[in-house]
Design a protein around this motif. Structure first.
Motif, PDB file in Angstrom:
ATOM      1  N   ARG A  45      -5.528   1.474  -4.323  1.00 26.88           N
ATOM      2  CA  ARG A  45      -5.808   0.564  -3.218  1.00 26.88           C
ATOM      3  C   ARG A  45      -5.377  -0.851  -3.602  1.00 26.88           C
ATOM      4  O   ARG A  45      -5.856  -1.399  -4.601  1.00 26.88           O
ATOM      5  CB  ARG A  45      -7.292   0.609  -2.878  1.00 26.88           C
ATOM      6  CG  ARG A  45      -7.684  -0.313  -1.745  1.00 26.88           C
ATOM      7  CD  ARG A  45      -9.152  -0.177  -1.416  1.00 26.88           C
ATOM      8  NE  ARG A  45      -9.425   1.031  -0.659  1.00 26.88           N
ATOM      9  CZ  ARG A  45      -9.340   1.109   0.666  1.00 26.88           C
ATOM     10  NH1 ARG A  45      -8.944   0.060   1.368  1.00 26.88           N
ATOM     11  NH2 ARG A  45      -9.616   2.229   1.289  1.00 26.88           N
TER      12      ARG A  45
ATOM     13  N   CYS B 292      -5.777   4.191   2.701  1.00 27.14           N
ATOM     14  CA  CYS B 292      -5.355   2.791   2.606  1.00 27.14           C
ATOM     15  C   CYS B 292      -6.064   1.888   3.608  1.00 27.14           C
ATOM     16  O   CYS B 292      -5.902   0.664   3.569  1.00 27.14           O
ATOM     17  CB  CYS B 292      -3.848   2.682   2.848  1.00 27.14           C
ATOM     18  SG  CYS B 292      -2.823   3.517   1.626  1.00 27.14           S
ATOM     19  N   ARG B 293      -6.832   2.464   4.507  1.00 26.33           N
ATOM     20  CA  ARG B 293      -7.355   1.726   5.646  1.00 26.33           C
ATOM     21  C   ARG B 293      -8.390   0.685   5.243  1.00 26.33           C
ATOM     22  O   ARG B 293      -9.223   0.918   4.373  1.00 26.33           O
ATOM     23  CB  ARG B 293      -7.963   2.707   6.643  1.00 26.33           C
ATOM     24  CG  ARG B 293      -7.840   2.254   8.100  1.00 26.33           C
ATOM     25  CD  ARG B 293      -8.083   3.407   9.036  1.00 26.33           C
ATOM     26  NE  ARG B 293      -7.091   4.458   8.833  1.00 26.33           N
ATOM     27  CZ  ARG B 293      -7.273   5.713   9.211  1.00 26.33           C
ATOM     28  NH1 ARG B 293      -8.397   6.076   9.773  1.00 26.33           N
ATOM     29  NH2 ARG B 293      -6.320   6.604   9.020  1.00 26.33           N
ATOM     30  N   LEU B 294      -8.341  -0.472   5.911  1.00 23.57           N
ATOM     31  CA  LEU B 294      -9.339  -1.518   5.713  1.00 23.57           C
ATOM     32  C   LEU B 294     -10.405  -1.418   6.805  1.00 23.57           C
ATOM     33  O   LEU B 294     -10.295  -0.627   7.734  1.00 23.57           O
ATOM     34  CB  LEU B 294      -8.672  -2.892   5.720  1.00 23.57           C
ATOM     35  CG  LEU B 294      -7.528  -3.098   4.716  1.00 23.57           C
ATOM     36  CD1 LEU B 294      -7.132  -4.573   4.664  1.00 23.57           C
ATOM     37  CD2 LEU B 294      -7.889  -2.600   3.327  1.00 23.57           C
ATOM     38  N   ARG B 295     -11.427  -2.249   6.685  1.00 23.70           N
ATOM     39  CA  ARG B 295     -12.631  -2.082   7.501  1.00 23.70           C
ATOM     40  C   ARG B 295     -12.411  -2.345   8.990  1.00 23.70           C
ATOM     41  O   ARG B 295     -12.849  -1.579   9.837  1.00 23.70           O
ATOM     42  CB  ARG B 295     -13.727  -3.009   6.976  1.00 23.70           C
ATOM     43  CG  ARG B 295     -15.090  -2.802   7.608  1.00 23.70           C
ATOM     44  CD  ARG B 295     -16.137  -3.619   6.875  1.00 23.70           C
ATOM     45  NE  ARG B 295     -15.825  -5.049   6.911  1.00 23.70           N
ATOM     46  CZ  ARG B 295     -16.362  -5.942   6.083  1.00 23.70           C
ATOM     47  NH1 ARG B 295     -17.213  -5.550   5.153  1.00 23.70           N
ATOM     48  NH2 ARG B 295     -16.043  -7.215   6.181  1.00 23.70           N
TER      49      ARG B 295
ATOM     50  N   GLU C   9      -5.443   7.116   5.825  1.00 24.40           N
ATOM     51  CA  GLU C   9      -6.882   6.862   5.749  1.00 24.40           C
ATOM     52  C   GLU C   9      -7.283   6.259   4.404  1.00 24.40           C
ATOM     53  O   GLU C   9      -8.153   5.385   4.326  1.00 24.40           O
ATOM     54  CB  GLU C   9      -7.646   8.157   5.997  1.00 24.40           C
ATOM     55  CG  GLU C   9      -9.153   7.972   6.066  1.00 24.40           C
ATOM     56  CD  GLU C   9      -9.887   9.228   6.457  1.00 24.40           C
ATOM     57  OE1 GLU C   9     -11.137   9.200   6.501  1.00 24.40           O
ATOM     58  OE2 GLU C   9      -9.226  10.245   6.723  1.00 24.40           O
TER      59      GLU C   9
ATOM     60  N   GLN D  42       0.835  -1.193   0.000  1.00 25.16           N
ATOM     61  CA  GLN D  42       0.000   0.000   0.000  1.00 25.16           C
ATOM     62  C   GLN D  42       0.872   1.246   0.000  1.00 25.16           C
ATOM     63  O   GLN D  42       1.942   1.263   0.601  1.00 25.16           O
ATOM     64  CB  GLN D  42      -0.885   0.049   1.245  1.00 25.16           C
ATOM     65  CG  GLN D  42      -1.973  -1.001   1.297  1.00 25.16           C
ATOM     66  CD  GLN D  42      -2.853  -0.800   2.519  1.00 25.16           C
ATOM     67  OE1 GLN D  42      -2.401  -0.424   3.588  1.00 25.16           O
ATOM     68  NE2 GLN D  42      -4.139  -1.061   2.360  1.00 25.16           N
TER      69      GLN D  42
ATOM     70  N   SER E 276      -9.034  -4.852  -1.245  1.00 27.80           N
ATOM     71  CA  SER E 276     -10.402  -4.380  -1.097  1.00 27.80           C
ATOM     72  C   SER E 276     -10.633  -4.033   0.375  1.00 27.80           C
ATOM     73  O   SER E 276      -9.902  -4.480   1.259  1.00 27.80           O
ATOM     74  CB  SER E 276     -11.397  -5.450  -1.551  1.00 27.80           C
ATOM     75  OG  SER E 276     -11.283  -6.616  -0.746  1.00 27.80           O
ATOM     76  N   GLU E 277     -11.666  -3.253   0.653  1.00 27.62           N
ATOM     77  CA  GLU E 277     -11.893  -2.765   2.015  1.00 27.62           C
ATOM     78  C   GLU E 277     -12.115  -3.892   3.010  1.00 27.62           C
ATOM     79  O   GLU E 277     -11.756  -3.779   4.181  1.00 27.62           O
ATOM     80  CB  GLU E 277     -13.096  -1.814   2.030  1.00 27.62           C
ATOM     81  CG  GLU E 277     -13.269  -1.079   3.349  1.00 27.62           C
ATOM     82  CD  GLU E 277     -14.406  -0.081   3.317  1.00 27.62           C
ATOM     83  OE1 GLU E 277     -14.612   0.605   4.324  1.00 27.62           O
ATOM     84  OE2 GLU E 277     -15.089   0.004   2.276  1.00 27.62           O
ATOM     85  N   ASP E 278     -12.660  -5.011   2.564  1.00 25.00           N
ATOM     86  CA  ASP E 278     -12.898  -6.132   3.471  1.00 25.00           C
ATOM     87  C   ASP E 278     -11.762  -7.154   3.441  1.00 25.00           C
ATOM     88  O   ASP E 278     -11.828  -8.191   4.110  1.00 25.00           O
ATOM     89  CB  ASP E 278     -14.227  -6.813   3.162  1.00 25.00           C
ATOM     90  CG  ASP E 278     -14.258  -7.461   1.766  1.00 25.00           C
ATOM     91  OD1 ASP E 278     -13.265  -7.326   1.013  1.00 25.00           O
ATOM     92  OD2 ASP E 278     -15.284  -8.085   1.431  1.00 25.00           O
TER      93      ASP E 278
ATOM     94  N   ALA F  79     -10.651  -7.729   8.497  1.00 22.32           N
ATOM     95  CA  ALA F  79     -10.279  -7.437   7.114  1.00 22.32           C
ATOM     96  C   ALA F  79      -8.766  -7.468   6.939  1.00 22.32           C
ATOM     97  O   ALA F  79      -8.259  -7.961   5.915  1.00 22.32           O
ATOM     98  CB  ALA F  79     -10.830  -6.070   6.710  1.00 22.32           C
ATOM     99  N   TYR F  80      -8.031  -6.965   7.926  1.00 24.51           N
ATOM    100  CA  TYR F  80      -6.570  -7.012   7.856  1.00 24.51           C
ATOM    101  C   TYR F  80      -6.083  -8.461   7.892  1.00 24.51           C
ATOM    102  O   TYR F  80      -5.148  -8.833   7.184  1.00 24.51           O
ATOM    103  CB  TYR F  80      -5.958  -6.206   8.992  1.00 24.51           C
ATOM    104  CG  TYR F  80      -5.989  -4.715   8.759  1.00 24.51           C
ATOM    105  CD1 TYR F  80      -5.101  -4.099   7.884  1.00 24.51           C
ATOM    106  CD2 TYR F  80      -6.926  -3.912   9.406  1.00 24.51           C
ATOM    107  CE1 TYR F  80      -5.130  -2.739   7.656  1.00 24.51           C
ATOM    108  CE2 TYR F  80      -6.970  -2.543   9.188  1.00 24.51           C
ATOM    109  CZ  TYR F  80      -6.073  -1.957   8.308  1.00 24.51           C
ATOM    110  OH  TYR F  80      -6.112  -0.604   8.074  1.00 24.51           O
TER     111      TYR F  80
END
Length: 205
Positions: A47, A89-92, A87, A41, A50-52, A96-97
């Motif tokens: 990105r 790059c942040r995941l949910r 922010e 990232q 994906s966010e999840d 998710a990480y």
């Protein structure tokens, strides 16, 4: 990976632009630099996950594969920093990480060797609960390969203590620090400190 198990004194270089990585890495290898730090990232960039955490961006995954291939072909160790606290790059959430870390390892470890670093900036205010997130991500990787070393870290002693306590999946401390020897020398695990080249004198190496 075996030749890199003793991380003491290792010097790693930042990755140059994608188009010149193979040529520049060859110069690194000739100069005796055994490793290159890659970032999945990048703040302001595309990105990667994906966010999840369930999918990878196809173009970014192709870029990472090309970089890993170039470095492994030169018998160099890529150190891959998976997550950035920005922010954009942040995941949910921690789940998710964990999913993203496991997916990254499954995708790239079949053909390449590398040292995964969950993040080298655990003290960044962008993380709400860095130790929880890091431990979840590290556990996801170690569930796939119990022998795989996993790095993460921060500058504050309490941050690193939280990362390592109990049956943590983290067994290498890696942190972005202002100067060499910023992490307490009594750490019970190998330590990698990331500093700007301009801040490190030849006498300090």
């Amino acid at each position: 990976w075996g030749q890199y198990k003793n991380l003491s004194g290792m010097i790693a270089a930042p990755a140059p632009a994608q188009a010149v990585l193979a040529d520049t890495a060859r110069d690194y290898a000739i100069s005796g630099i055994p490793s290159v730090v890659l970032y999945a990232q990048e703040a302001g960039g595309r990105r990667f996950f994906s966010e999840d955490g369930s999918a990878l961006d196809a173009a970014e995954a192709q870029r990472m594969q090309a970089q890993l291939d170039a470095l492994n072909a030169l018998d160099m160790l890529p150190i891959v920093v998976l997550f950035d606290p920005a922010e954009a790059c942040r995941l949910r959430d921690a789940g998710a990480y964990a999913a993203a870390a496991g997916l990254f390892y499954q995708t790239f470890s079949k053909a390449n060797y590398f040292l995964p670093c969950v993040t080298e900036r655990c003290d960044d205010p962008g993380w709400e609960d860095a130790p929880k997130m890091v431990r979840a991500a590290a556990a996801s990787i170690r569930a796939l390969n119990a022998k795989q070393p996993v790095a993460a870290g921060g500058v504050k002693p309490q941050t690193n203590a939280a990362l390592l306590e109990g049956r943590s999946g983290v067994n290498v401390l890696m942190a972005r620090v202002p100067t060499l020897n910023s992490i307490a020398p009594d750490a019970k695990v190998p330590v990698i400190e990331v500093v700007d080249a301009g801040d490190v004198s030849a006498e300090a190496l």
